[in-house]
Design a protein around this motif. Structure first.
Motif, PDB file in Angstrom:
ATOM      1  N   ILE A  53       0.809  -1.226   0.000  1.00 13.69           N
ATOM      2  CA  ILE A  53       0.000   0.000   0.000  1.00 13.69           C
ATOM      3  C   ILE A  53       0.841   1.274   0.000  1.00 13.69           C
ATOM      4  O   ILE A  53       0.312   2.367   0.190  1.00 13.69           O
ATOM      5  N   MET A  54       2.164   1.158  -0.236  1.00 13.63           N
ATOM      6  CA  MET A  54       3.040   2.333  -0.179  1.00 13.63           C
ATOM      7  C   MET A  54       4.033   2.333  -1.339  1.00 13.63           C
ATOM      8  O   MET A  54       4.436   1.279  -1.813  1.00 13.63           O
ATOM      9  N   VAL A  55       4.452   3.532  -1.734  1.00 15.78           N
ATOM     10  CA  VAL A  55       5.629   3.662  -2.599  1.00 15.78           C
ATOM     11  C   VAL A  55       6.853   3.348  -1.750  1.00 15.78           C
ATOM     12  O   VAL A  55       7.704   2.544  -2.121  1.00 15.78           O
ATOM     13  N   ALA A  56       6.938   3.977  -0.596  1.00 19.78           N
ATOM     14  CA  ALA A  56       7.955   3.732   0.426  1.00 19.78           C
ATOM     15  C   ALA A  56       7.447   4.373   1.699  1.00 19.78           C
ATOM     16  O   ALA A  56       6.495   5.154   1.674  1.00 19.78           O
ATOM     17  N   ASP A  57       8.073   4.085   2.785  1.00 18.18           N
ATOM     18  CA  ASP A  57       7.685   4.680   4.056  1.00 18.18           C
ATOM     19  C   ASP A  57       8.304   6.075   4.163  1.00 18.18           C
ATOM     20  O   ASP A  57       9.486   6.253   3.853  1.00 18.18           O
ATOM     21  N   PHE A  58       7.529   7.063   4.579  1.00 12.55           N
ATOM     22  CA  PHE A  58       8.070   8.414   4.770  1.00 12.55           C
ATOM     23  C   PHE A  58       9.283   8.397   5.699  1.00 12.55           C
ATOM     24  O   PHE A  58      10.220   9.164   5.516  1.00 12.55           O
ATOM     25  N   LYS A  59       9.266   7.512   6.697  1.00 11.44           N
ATOM     26  CA  LYS A  59      10.399   7.415   7.632  1.00 11.44           C
ATOM     27  C   LYS A  59      11.699   7.123   6.884  1.00 11.44           C
ATOM     28  O   LYS A  59      12.761   7.622   7.242  1.00 11.44           O
ATOM     29  N   THR A  60      11.608   6.292   5.861  1.00  9.85           N
ATOM     30  CA  THR A  60      12.788   5.934   5.074  1.00  9.85           C
ATOM     31  C   THR A  60      13.345   7.146   4.343  1.00  9.85           C
ATOM     32  O   THR A  60      14.562   7.318   4.245  1.00  9.85           O
ATOM     33  N   LEU A  61      12.467   7.996   3.839  1.00  6.35           N
ATOM     34  CA  LEU A  61      12.915   9.185   3.112  1.00  6.35           C
ATOM     35  C   LEU A  61      13.502  10.253   4.031  1.00  6.35           C
ATOM     36  O   LEU A  61      14.330  11.058   3.596  1.00  6.35           O
ATOM     37  N   LYS A  62      13.103  10.258   5.286  1.00  6.61           N
ATOM     38  CA  LYS A  62      13.518  11.331   6.201  1.00  6.61           C
ATOM     39  C   LYS A  62      14.717  10.984   7.070  1.00  6.61           C
ATOM     40  O   LYS A  62      14.996  11.661   8.047  1.00  6.61           O
ATOM     41  N   TRP A  63      15.481   9.973   6.719  1.00  3.66           N
ATOM     42  CA  TRP A  63      16.618   9.543   7.539  1.00  3.66           C
ATOM     43  C   TRP A  63      17.607  10.674   7.791  1.00  3.66           C
ATOM     44  O   TRP A  63      18.178  10.764   8.880  1.00  3.66           O
ATOM     45  N   ALA A  64      17.850  11.526   6.816  1.00  2.00           N
ATOM     46  CA  ALA A  64      18.895  12.550   6.928  1.00  2.00           C
ATOM     47  C   ALA A  64      18.568  13.617   7.968  1.00  2.00           C
ATOM     48  O   ALA A  64      19.473  14.279   8.470  1.00  2.00           O
TER      49      ALA A  64
END
Length: 136
Positions: A53-64
């Protein structure tokens, strides 16, 4: 690409552009702003939800945006990062963020999914009116 996931955040870091003849050759800092745009042909599960149900998890994109002590870039001295060293221009930092983000996105993919349809576009602002974009 039918889906585009977008996320924006800031982090504060310091750096020196070694060999730069001018103010950027001295220790200074920025509040960097980052926009991540990840596109995909399909939806997938993530580390936090097993349904597709996701392209990716927002958490993964916000690591930086996390503190440097937990693997992010916030309050880092960028010249200390092994993959950057003396090369801490906006161009090099944007490519670094792209590479590290895609490593994290691919690590979350289900077995057998190579993520070939995933495309990441990173925009990095070093100042409110100066930015760099990186994508493959």
């Amino acid at each position: 690409m039918p889906w585009k996931l977008s996320s924006e955040f800031t982090f504060d870091s310091a750096h020196v552009i070694t060999g730069y003849d001018g103010p950027c050759g001295r220790l200074h800092g920025h509040t960097y702003r980052v926009r991540m745009e990840l596109t995909s042909d399909r939806l997938r599960p993530s580390a936090h939800v097993k349904r597709a149900i996701m392209v990716a998890d927002f958490k993964t994109l916000k690591w930086a945006k996390k503190d440097v002590d937990v693997g992010g870039l916030d309050h880092a001295y960028l010249n200390d990062l092994p993959d950057l060293g003396d090369d801490t221009t906006a161009e090099v930092i944007a490519a670094y963020i792209h590479r590290k983000t895609m490593e994290r996105v691919r690590a979350d993919l289900p077995e057998g999914d190579d993520g070939a349809d995933l495309r990441l576009h990173v925009t990095l602002w070093e100042t409110p009116d100066s930015s760099c974009e990186y994508w493959e």
